[in-house]
Design a protein around this motif. Structure first.
Motif, PDB file in Angstrom:
ATOM      1  N   LYS A 399       0.752  -1.292  -0.151  1.00  0.00           N
ATOM      2  CA  LYS A 399      -0.076  -0.212  -0.075  1.00  0.00           C
ATOM      3  C   LYS A 399       0.869   1.192   0.210  1.00  0.00           C
ATOM      4  O   LYS A 399       0.363   2.526  -0.389  1.00  0.00           O
ATOM      5  CB  LYS A 399      -1.066   0.057   1.273  1.00  0.00           C
ATOM      6  N   ASP A 400       1.934   1.098   0.392  1.00  0.00           N
ATOM      7  CA  ASP A 400       2.956   2.102   0.462  1.00  0.00           C
ATOM      8  C   ASP A 400       3.846   2.546  -0.908  1.00  0.00           C
ATOM      9  O   ASP A 400       4.731   3.261  -1.028  1.00  0.00           O
ATOM     10  CB  ASP A 400       3.704   2.381   1.702  1.00  0.00           C
ATOM     11  N   ASP A 401       3.809   1.390  -1.859  1.00  0.00           N
ATOM     12  CA  ASP A 401       4.607   1.296  -2.828  1.00  0.00           C
ATOM     13  C   ASP A 401       3.859   0.892  -4.248  1.00  0.00           C
ATOM     14  O   ASP A 401       3.727  -0.114  -4.424  1.00  0.00           O
ATOM     15  CB  ASP A 401       5.802   0.122  -2.836  1.00  0.00           C
ATOM     16  N   LYS A 402       3.550   2.116  -4.697  1.00  0.00           N
ATOM     17  CA  LYS A 402       2.563   2.015  -5.921  1.00  0.00           C
ATOM     18  C   LYS A 402       3.269   1.375  -6.993  1.00  0.00           C
ATOM     19  O   LYS A 402       2.277   0.509  -7.727  1.00  0.00           O
ATOM     20  CB  LYS A 402       1.957   3.537  -6.214  1.00  0.00           C
ATOM     21  N   LEU A 403       4.272   1.674  -7.373  1.00  0.00           N
ATOM     22  CA  LEU A 403       5.037   0.888  -8.379  1.00  0.00           C
ATOM     23  C   LEU A 403       5.178  -0.313  -8.134  1.00  0.00           C
ATOM     24  O   LEU A 403       4.823  -1.157  -9.183  1.00  0.00           O
ATOM     25  CB  LEU A 403       6.427   1.867  -8.629  1.00  0.00           C
ATOM     26  N   LYS A 404       5.572  -0.756  -7.124  1.00  0.00           N
ATOM     27  CA  LYS A 404       5.754  -2.317  -6.947  1.00  0.00           C
ATOM     28  C   LYS A 404       4.320  -2.721  -6.971  1.00  0.00           C
ATOM     29  O   LYS A 404       4.274  -4.177  -7.465  1.00  0.00           O
ATOM     30  CB  LYS A 404       6.203  -2.431  -5.324  1.00  0.00           C
ATOM     31  N   LEU A 405       3.210  -2.115  -6.182  1.00  0.00           N
ATOM     32  CA  LEU A 405       1.919  -2.963  -6.458  1.00  0.00           C
ATOM     33  C   LEU A 405       1.461  -2.962  -8.051  1.00  0.00           C
ATOM     34  O   LEU A 405       0.849  -4.295  -7.968  1.00  0.00           O
ATOM     35  CB  LEU A 405       0.862  -1.888  -5.679  1.00  0.00           C
ATOM     36  N   GLN A 406       1.795  -2.177  -8.818  1.00  0.00           N
ATOM     37  CA  GLN A 406       1.440  -2.500 -10.223  1.00  0.00           C
ATOM     38  C   GLN A 406       2.226  -3.580 -10.731  1.00  0.00           C
ATOM     39  O   GLN A 406       1.530  -4.309 -11.497  1.00  0.00           O
ATOM     40  CB  GLN A 406       1.802  -0.907 -10.909  1.00  0.00           C
ATOM     41  N   GLN A 407       3.672  -3.608 -10.428  1.00  0.00           N
ATOM     42  CA  GLN A 407       4.238  -4.707 -11.007  1.00  0.00           C
ATOM     43  C   GLN A 407       3.811  -6.139 -10.272  1.00  0.00           C
ATOM     44  O   GLN A 407       3.641  -6.970 -11.307  1.00  0.00           O
ATOM     45  CB  GLN A 407       5.703  -4.562 -10.423  1.00  0.00           C
ATOM     46  N   GLU A 408       3.323  -6.132  -9.317  1.00  0.00           N
ATOM     47  CA  GLU A 408       2.853  -7.641  -8.709  1.00  0.00           C
ATOM     48  C   GLU A 408       1.561  -7.923  -9.284  1.00  0.00           C
ATOM     49  O   GLU A 408       1.309  -8.780  -9.667  1.00  0.00           O
ATOM     50  CB  GLU A 408       2.968  -7.296  -7.100  1.00  0.00           C
ATOM     51  N   MET A 409       0.862  -7.037  -9.248  1.00  0.00           N
ATOM     52  CA  MET A 409      -0.748  -6.987  -9.902  1.00  0.00           C
ATOM     53  C   MET A 409      -0.445  -7.500 -11.526  1.00  0.00           C
ATOM     54  O   MET A 409      -1.119  -8.523 -11.692  1.00  0.00           O
ATOM     55  CB  MET A 409      -1.455  -5.518 -10.174  1.00  0.00           C
ATOM     56  N   MET A 410       0.394  -6.945 -12.328  1.00  0.00           N
ATOM     57  CA  MET A 410       0.505  -7.371 -13.536  1.00  0.00           C
ATOM     58  C   MET A 410       1.201  -8.901 -13.566  1.00  0.00           C
ATOM     59  O   MET A 410       0.684  -9.819 -14.380  1.00  0.00           O
ATOM     60  CB  MET A 410       1.563  -6.469 -14.313  1.00  0.00           C
ATOM     61  N   GLU A 411       1.949  -9.221 -12.657  1.00  0.00           N
ATOM     62  CA  GLU A 411       2.479 -10.534 -12.295  1.00  0.00           C
ATOM     63  C   GLU A 411       1.334 -11.343 -12.140  1.00  0.00           C
ATOM     64  O   GLU A 411       1.344 -12.686 -12.619  1.00  0.00           O
ATOM     65  CB  GLU A 411       3.594 -10.572 -11.643  1.00  0.00           C
TER      66      GLU A 411
END
Length: 565
Positions: A399-411
């Motif tokens: 929740k505090d790392d939007k870029l990482k969240l997007q990467q994990e969602m795509m994965e």
């Protein structure tokens, strides 16, 4: 991207198509100018008077009764021709009534000068002296003009030059005027044939971004929707001039059209003129005719005066070669879809006998054609529901790392083989269909005054039954922006139920936006045609049924039990 987000995008695109596309297209994709302007001095025609606006309007019946006239009798028209000035200034449309009441009068298109809603057509000549004018009293060889019997108007001047207007009419709305000059005198003359349509006022319908009314014409093979009455008033000398080979010029209302149509291969000068006090005129002048002693010269022009019935316009366009007469109906950018939708709906209407039932059948047919795509959409939605707990877990973890969240969602999408965009295509395909049906119900007279059942007496008008006046118990009719009818309410409820079956967005702001969308669209759709509200509501009901079946087939996983502290 969740399916709710796809739906939200599709709704926004629908609004753009319905309310903004015309304005955007005019700015970024302007219609090319195809006409050839000519000088105002060349076009000004004192022999073609603009309808007058007297201080006191006279009774129409009295004006019609006091003159010598030729009656007009066809299956579609009733009226008369004033032999003073050779004006077609009295015309009723027998196939169409003004209102839904049983005793409603027929729609009146033309009315004599000096009466309420003056509107008429006239044929004549301009040029040298000794020509007939608006005060000329013509002689007729027959008392009635019918599809089986033509009428010839004649007048001879002091120089022995005879002017003839041979009028014929078909069973629908097309007049043909053959203008001839027979020179039995000793002097040559030069006469330029003209036709005009003049009116006082701007008609019953206002021009909008999605339905042009007012001056209209086809010049150089292109339909001119650009000019309105204000453009005529603001033009130099209140005149807009055009030159074209083939085409036509006139005035259009939402359902009615008057158009002067020269010969298909003739080059003509056309203009729109304004005379102040909302007096307007559309005129056509043909090439000058030089007629020596003992010679005869003639030219032919047509006049369309009637309802913009699709099949009639298309028949004249195809059989008589009248360029783009069907474009008198402003189908818009999606004409390639709108006209087939109309013809399909009209065919269904003919088969089932009720327009509302035909709209329901059309909705089912469209859903059937799109079923393979929609099935993939709902299967994708079911997968989205199954992976939603994992998506929530990722949202909490990053929740505090939007870029990482997007990467994990795509994965996650890749691992679970979920396509978040899979739901967009069927919704996008519905947009032009929705727009085409909107145009059909809004503009096409074939759909005017067609009932459904119960309280729906006109599917081209908004739903009249509203709780604002206690469903008609209170003796007043609320304005459409607050008079939300039963069908818009059902539309909002079915949208809300459909949302409940969709995967809910993870973002709280999106959840709040989507929560108010059904009720917002209930208000937005209230002023639209009841037929369009019926289509959307039935479409929602079918979508709910499909989603319910898919949800039972692909249930969401049970939530994980809470961990003990």
């Amino acid at each position: 991207m969740s399916d709710n987000r796809n739906m939200f995008l599709a709704i926004l695109l629908s609004i753009v198509v319905l309310f903004g596309w015309a304005a955007i297209s005019e700015r970024f994709f302007p219609t090319p100018k195809s006409n050839e302007p000519v000088s105002t001095a060349q076009q000004t025609d004192p022999a073609a008077p603009i309808a007058d606006t007297p201080a006191t309007l006279r009774d129409r019946a009295a004006v019609i009764a006091e003159g010598t006239r030729v009656a007009i009798r066809t299956p579609a028209l009733s009226g008369s021709i004033n032999l003073t000035g050779a004006r077609i200034d009295d015309l009723l449309l027998l196939r169409h009534d003004e209102t839904l009441k049983k005793d409603s009068p027929n729609v009146r298109l033309f009315s004599p000068s000096g009466t309420q809603g003056a509107y008429f057509a006239e044929f004549g000549w301009t040029g040298s002296s000794g020509l007939p004018n608006a005060e000329t009293r013509w002689a007729a060889n027959a008392p009635t003009l019918t599809p089986e019997q033509s009428v010839t108007l004649s007048w001879t001047n002091d120089a022995g030059q005879t002017f003839l207007i041979a009028l014929s009419v078909d069973k629908d709305y097309l007049f043909t005027a053959k203008q001839s000059v027979v020179n039995k005198g000793g002097q040559a003359l030069v006469a330029r044939p003209y036709g005009l349509v003049a009116r006082v006022g701007t008609g019953p319908d206002k021009s909008t971004f999605n339905a042009h009314t007012g001056p209209i014409g086809v010049f150089g093979g292109k339909t001119d929707y650009d000019n309105n009455y204000d453009d005529v008033d603001e033009a130099p000398n209140r005149q807009l001039d055009f030159r074209s080979k083939g085409g036509w010029i006139g005035f259009t209302d939402k359902y009615w059209l008057s158009a002067l149509i020269p010969a298909n291969d003739a080059t003509f000068d056309g203009n729109f003129r304004g005379g102040g006090d909302q007096r307007y005129q559309a005129g056509v002048r043909g090439e000058p005719l030089a007629v020596g002693p003992g010679q005869t010269a003639s030219t032919t022009m047509r006049l369309f005066a009637g309802a913009k019935e699709v099949d009639v316009l298309d028949r004249y366009q195809d059989d008589l070669g009248i360029v783009r007469l069907g474009s008198a109906i402003d189908w818009g950018w999606f004409e390639v879809i709108a006209k087939p939708i109309f013809h399909l709906l009209d065919w269904l209407f003919e088969k089932v006998g009720n327009l509302g039932v035909a709209i329901i059948c059309l909705t089912i047919l469209i859903r059937f054609v799109l079923f393979p795509i929609a099935n993939k959409q709902y299967a994708s939605m079911a997968k989205m529901r199954q992976v939603q707990p994992k998506m929530k877990a990722l949202q909490e973890r990053y929740k505090d790392d939007k870029l990482k969240l997007q990467q994990e969602m795509m994965e996650l999408y890749k691992t679970e083989k979920v396509n978040p965009l899979a739901g967009c295509l069927p919704i996008l395909l519905q947009i032009p269909i929705f727009y085409a049906l909107y145009k059909t119900l809004f503009l096409v007279i074939d759909m005017r005054h067609q009932p459904f059942y119960l309280w729906i007496k006109d599917l081209s008008a908004p739903d009249p039954l509203t709780p604002v006046n206690l469903f008609g118990l209170l003796p007043f009719t609320p304005p459409t922006w607050i008079g939300i009818g039963v069908l818009p309410i059902l539309l909002g409820i079915t949208m809300w139920l459909q949302q409940k079956l969709n995967p809910q967005p993870l973002d709280e702001i999106q959840q709040k936006v989507f929560a108010i969308l059904p009720w917002m669209f209930m208000i937005i759709m209230a002023p639209f045609a009841a037929g369009l509200q019926l289509y959307w509501t039935v479409n929602n009901i079918i979508s709910i049924a499909q989603q319910w079946v898919l949800i039972r087939k692909h249930p969401a996983p049970a939530p994980e039990p809470a961990k003990a502290k």
